[in-house]
Design an enzyme around this catalytic site. Structure first.
Site, mmCIF file in Angstrom:
data_model
loop_
_atom_site.group_PDB
_atom_site.id
_atom_site.type_symbol
_atom_site.label_atom_id
_atom_site.label_comp_id
_atom_site.label_asym_id
_atom_site.label_seq_id
_atom_site.Cartn_x
_atom_site.Cartn_y
_atom_site.Cartn_z
ATOM 1 N N SER A 96 39.512 32.529 31.637
ATOM 2 C CA SER A 96 38.466 31.529 31.857
ATOM 3 C C SER A 96 37.257 31.891 31.006
ATOM 4 O O SER A 96 37.129 33.031 30.535
ATOM 5 C CB SER A 96 38.066 31.522 33.337
ATOM 6 O OG SER A 96 36.868 30.807 33.578
ATOM 7 N N TYR A 122 35.646 34.312 41.811
ATOM 8 C CA TYR A 122 36.345 33.723 40.666
ATOM 9 C C TYR A 122 35.993 34.469 39.382
ATOM 10 O O TYR A 122 36.868 34.823 38.583
ATOM 11 C CB TYR A 122 35.979 32.243 40.541
ATOM 12 C CG TYR A 122 36.734 31.513 39.461
ATOM 13 C CD1 TYR A 122 38.002 31.000 39.701
ATOM 14 C CD2 TYR A 122 36.178 31.323 38.197
ATOM 15 C CE1 TYR A 122 38.712 30.320 38.716
ATOM 16 C CE2 TYR A 122 36.871 30.655 37.204
ATOM 17 C CZ TYR A 122 38.131 30.152 37.469
ATOM 18 O OH TYR A 122 38.818 29.487 36.480
#
Length: 263
Positions: free
Chosen positions: A155, A168
């Site tokens: 990510s 996350y």
């Protein structure tokens, strides 16, 4: 791969079996479709239910696909999934660790159980599946030959901290570092391990951001390409890292972000 007749042959995945987690929709479904179009038999995974719609669409287009279900938020989910695929399809040549989850909350309000669930799905299950796949690949390896490919979905928050997503960000930072660590160990054994870091893509995970007029504008202003990514934008990078075209590429994180990280 020895003496391909053309450069395009390097991208063929004929006689390969690919397992793509989180393939019921979005990025996972697009990756599964791309690998199928290149000739792979694809095992498409859904967390809450089998990825039947993805499998059906691939089969209708002339590809070969099987749908599977396993709960990767459970510590036993990865092993359950891998053994199902192995039993049905015989082996795994390509593993794409795409399944992921996100929990949005202020760091001081994040519950331990929410932290642990995000880390289990996004990081621990990635290690578990990679370990299972590598053991299987190594058992079939021969000196000097590529025997398998592992692609992790990282990510932009593998590089940046984000806001209100501490679990996350921690998990995706871990994915980037895990990719490098596994690449170091398994490259001599014929396995390339790489990652793709998607930018802002129009998926169900980002619906809240797309619907927020201010955040949507701010995001688009930062992206040189001036648009949200579409799932098919990930297909080329995934195919490259799954194929013999990337046999000398390992331990890297490729950003597919419309230019975000270069801004």
């Amino acid at each position: 791969m020895s003496n391909p007749s053309s450069a395009l042959d390097l991208f063929r995945l004929d006689n390969k079996v690919a397992l793509i987690t989180g393939a019921a929709s979005g990025l996972g479904a697009a990756i599964a479709t791309a690998l199928s179009q290149a000739g792979a038999t694809v095992a498409v995974h859904g967390n809450r239910r089998p990825a039947d719609d993805t499998a059906a669409a691939i089969t209708a287009a002339g590809g070969r696909a099987e749908a599977f279900q396993a709960d990767l938020s459970s510590t036993t989910g990865a092993e359950t999934l891998f053994h199902q695929v192995k039993q049905k399809l015989g082996r795994v040549d390509i593993l794409v660790n795409n399944a992921g989850t996100i929990h949005r909350a202020a760091a001081e309000d994040t519950l331990l159980e929410d932290w642990q669930q995000v880390l289990q799905v996004n990081l621990t299950s990635v290690f578990q599946l990679s370990q299972l796949a590598a053991r299987d690949m190594i058992s079939r390896s021969a000196p000097g030959q590529t025997v398998g490919k592992i692609i992790n979905i990282a990510s932009l928050l593998s590089f940046q901290g984000g806001i209100r997503v501490p679990a996350y960000a921690a998990s995706k930072g871990g994915v980037a570092q895990l990719t490098k660590a596994l690449a170091n160990e398994w490259a001599p054994k014929g396995i390339q391990v790489n990652a793709i870091a998607p930018g802002y893509f129009a998926t169900t995970n980002t619906e809240a951001l797309q619907a927020d007029e201010t955040r949507n504008r701010q995001i688009l202003e930062r992206i040189p390409a001036a648009r949200w990514g579409q799932p098919q934008d990930l297909a080329g990078a995934a195919l490259f890292l799954s194929s013999h075209a990337s046999d000398y590429v390992t331990g890297t994180v490729i950003t597919v972000d419309g230019g975000w990280m270069g801004r």
